[in-house]
Design a protein around this motif. Structure first.
Motif, PDB file in Angstrom:
ATOM      1  N   ASP A 135      56.051  23.643 -41.863  1.00  0.00           N
ATOM      2  CA  ASP A 135      55.033  24.350 -41.097  1.00  0.00           C
ATOM      3  C   ASP A 135      54.464  23.473 -39.990  1.00  0.00           C
ATOM      4  N   VAL A 136      54.256  22.184 -40.289  1.00  0.00           N
ATOM      5  CA  VAL A 136      53.762  21.250 -39.272  1.00  0.00           C
ATOM      6  C   VAL A 136      54.798  21.093 -38.165  1.00  0.00           C
ATOM      7  N   ALA A 137      56.064  20.962 -38.546  1.00  0.00           N
ATOM      8  CA  ALA A 137      57.129  20.804 -37.555  1.00  0.00           C
ATOM      9  C   ALA A 137      57.209  22.017 -36.643  1.00  0.00           C
TER      10      ALA A 137
ATOM     11  N   GLU B 153      54.223  23.994 -29.759  1.00  0.00           N
ATOM     12  CA  GLU B 153      53.353  23.380 -28.753  1.00  0.00           C
ATOM     13  C   GLU B 153      54.168  22.658 -27.691  1.00  0.00           C
ATOM     14  N   LEU B 154      55.199  21.927 -28.113  1.00  0.00           N
ATOM     15  CA  LEU B 154      56.036  21.199 -27.159  1.00  0.00           C
ATOM     16  C   LEU B 154      56.738  22.148 -26.206  1.00  0.00           C
ATOM     17  N   ARG B 155      57.326  23.206 -26.728  1.00  0.00           N
ATOM     18  CA  ARG B 155      58.040  24.151 -25.869  1.00  0.00           C
ATOM     19  C   ARG B 155      57.067  24.928 -24.983  1.00  0.00           C
TER      20      ARG B 155
ATOM     21  N   GLU C 124      63.381  15.928 -36.357  1.00  0.00           N
ATOM     22  CA  GLU C 124      62.765  14.983 -37.290  1.00  0.00           C
ATOM     23  C   GLU C 124      61.243  15.044 -37.164  1.00  0.00           C
ATOM     24  N   LEU C 125      60.559  14.865 -38.284  1.00  0.00           N
ATOM     25  CA  LEU C 125      59.096  14.846 -38.342  1.00  0.00           C
ATOM     26  C   LEU C 125      58.652  13.592 -39.068  1.00  0.00           C
TER      27      LEU C 125
ATOM     28  N   ASN D 184      61.831  10.535 -42.365  1.00  0.00           N
ATOM     29  CA  ASN D 184      61.764  11.910 -41.888  1.00  0.00           C
ATOM     30  C   ASN D 184      61.239  12.806 -43.011  1.00  0.00           C
ATOM     31  N   VAL D 185      60.099  13.461 -42.769  1.00  0.00           N
ATOM     32  CA  VAL D 185      59.468  14.277 -43.808  1.00  0.00           C
ATOM     33  C   VAL D 185      59.467  15.762 -43.446  1.00  0.00           C
TER      34      VAL D 185
END
Length: 437
Positions: A413-415, A421-423, A393-394, A406-407
């Motif tokens: 691309d943002v997701a 970055e998180l991984r 979810e974004l 949820n967008v």
């Protein structure tokens, strides 16, 4: 110099007046005016025990460990201060910390456990009869017997309550005040006051019990069974249970105020770093669940309050929107005391933020459950990642700060960028952890 930390468990940031809530919290609101208020504070590892590990080690936990005892090679805040000659105490009613294998008293000179919170096996006499009828609503599944037994245990634990001071947070607060009075002429003190309230069950005394939903008539679900709201709780029941929680928050505020008043009365106000914070929030149906029924790192669970007061009023009344995390507490305390900490801390001191020397200590806030859900946030977006097949979810934080829509379909691309970055962040932590000595 002294350090006093006050924790109120499961305190949603949107239930404090100083953070914009209509819930009555006058004592913490007053404290916020004299402290620095962090508006973007997040719990990195959840729930109860991982957060305390992060506080006491200055390290991120969610990629490495879940709900488990402290490890033998952990270097704890209380141990570091013990080695510097600090007199210390842990005063708490968090019964999970009392479990012997967790060894949460490590490094403290004195430890006082207040017994009986939640499902603590405290009063086990089967002859103590309790009435579950007003509070029990089964879900109709295989877990009903377990939750019935837990509620019964709690009701036994509170069967001897008669006056307000018999509730748990007054017991913790009064024990802390007694310790502060006893040590009022000493310096180099470290007090950690860890209150389980406003954690469920939600049953504060009057007037707090009826403060936010006085005309309700129905089941008093002080301890609803965790899980989906739909098909279990009616809208009226959910509204009332959240009102009970709000009453619990106001009740906690009163007794935290008593501790803060004692800090002033006994001479700690101008020679102590004083912190109030929480480990996480609490879901009330925002994403379809009540209580921490799923390892979902949405805003209502991972966003926490954090107020910090320095002696002399440095930073008083400041509101800082830089991202800070639970692992920053230990480095901040050690920086304040000019004490060197272990090299392997992940957290950063927040004193440069308070003094205006830095604008930020990190670009993102990371949160997670070990082998559960993770999340990442910047000031514009939040990504919630799941490991049970639930789609990612974004959320657009600028226009949707409570994360309701949820967008991800419109901003793939943002997701992708945030998930990478998180991984990357988790992989870097894991590599560094493998090399730790």
């Amino acid at each position: 110099m002294n350090v006093i930390v006050i924790v109120t468990d499961s305190l949603r940031v949107d239930h404090l007046g100083c953070y914009g809530s209509e819930v009555e919290t006058p004592y913490l609101d007053e404290f916020a005016e004299q402290a620095t208020q962090f508006g973007q504070a997040y719990s990195e590892g959840l729930p109860t025990m991982p957060t305390r590990t992060a506080w006491w080690t200055g390290r991120f936990t969610f990629p490495f460990r879940g709900w488990q005892p402290l490890e033998l090679d952990d270097v704890l805040l209380a141990e570091v201060l013990w080695d510097q000659g600090f007199q210390s105490a842990l005063i708490t009613d968090v019964y999970h910390m009392h479990k012997p294998s967790f060894n949460c008293g490590r490094g403290f000179d004195e430890v006082k456990f207040i017994r009986g919170q939640e499902y603590d096996p405290f009063i086990v006499d089967p002859g103590v009869e309790v009435d579950l009828t007003p509070h029990l609503k089964p879900r109709g599944d295989q877990n009903d017997d377990m939750w019935r037994a837990r509620l019964e245990q709690y009701l036994r634990n509170i069967s001897r309550r008669e006056r307000e001071e018999d509730w748990f947070i007054p017991q913790v607060a009064n024990a802390a005040i007694e310790w502060l009075e006893k040590h009022r002429d000493r310096d180099n003190l470290f007090l950690w006051v860890d209150c389980f309230d406003p954690h469920e069950p939600w049953d504060p005394p009057e007037p707090y019990y009826s403060m936010y939903d006085p005309d309700y008539e129905g089941l008093e679900l002080i301890d609803p069974i965790p899980g989906p709201v739909e098909g279990y709780m009616t809208p009226e029941e959910l509204k009332h249970t959240k009102a009970l929680y709000a009453g619990e928050v106001s009740f906690c505020d009163k007794w935290v105020g008593q501790i803060l008043a004692a800090c002033k009365e006994y001479g700690y106000w101008e020679n102590s770093l004083i912190i109030h914070t929480s480990d996480h929030g609490e879901p009330f149906g925002e994403h379809g669940i009540v209580r921490k029924a799923r390892p979902w790192c949405h805003e209502e669970l991972v966003h926490i309050p954090w107020l910090l007061r320095l002696p002399g009023g440095t930073g008083a009344g400041r509101k800082i929107d830089a991202f800070v995390e639970t692992c920053d507490l230990m480095p901040t305390v050690l920086d304040f005391l000019a004490v060197a900490g272990p090299e392997h801390m992940h957290g950063r001191s927040l004193l440069p933020l308070i003094r205006g020397e830095q604008e930020k200590v990190r670009d993102y806030a990371y949160s997670g459950f070990y082998r559960g859900g993770w999340s990442i946030r910047n000031h514009d977006w939040s990504l919630v990642l799941f490991f049970n097949g639930k789609p990612t979810e974004l959320y657009d934080r600028r226009n949707d700060p409570t994360e309701t829509t949820n967008v991800i379909a419109e901003h793939k691309d943002v997701a992708t960028e945030l998930e990478v970055e998180l991984r990357r962040f988790v992989d870097d932590l894991r590599r560094a952890n493998r090399g730790r000595t």
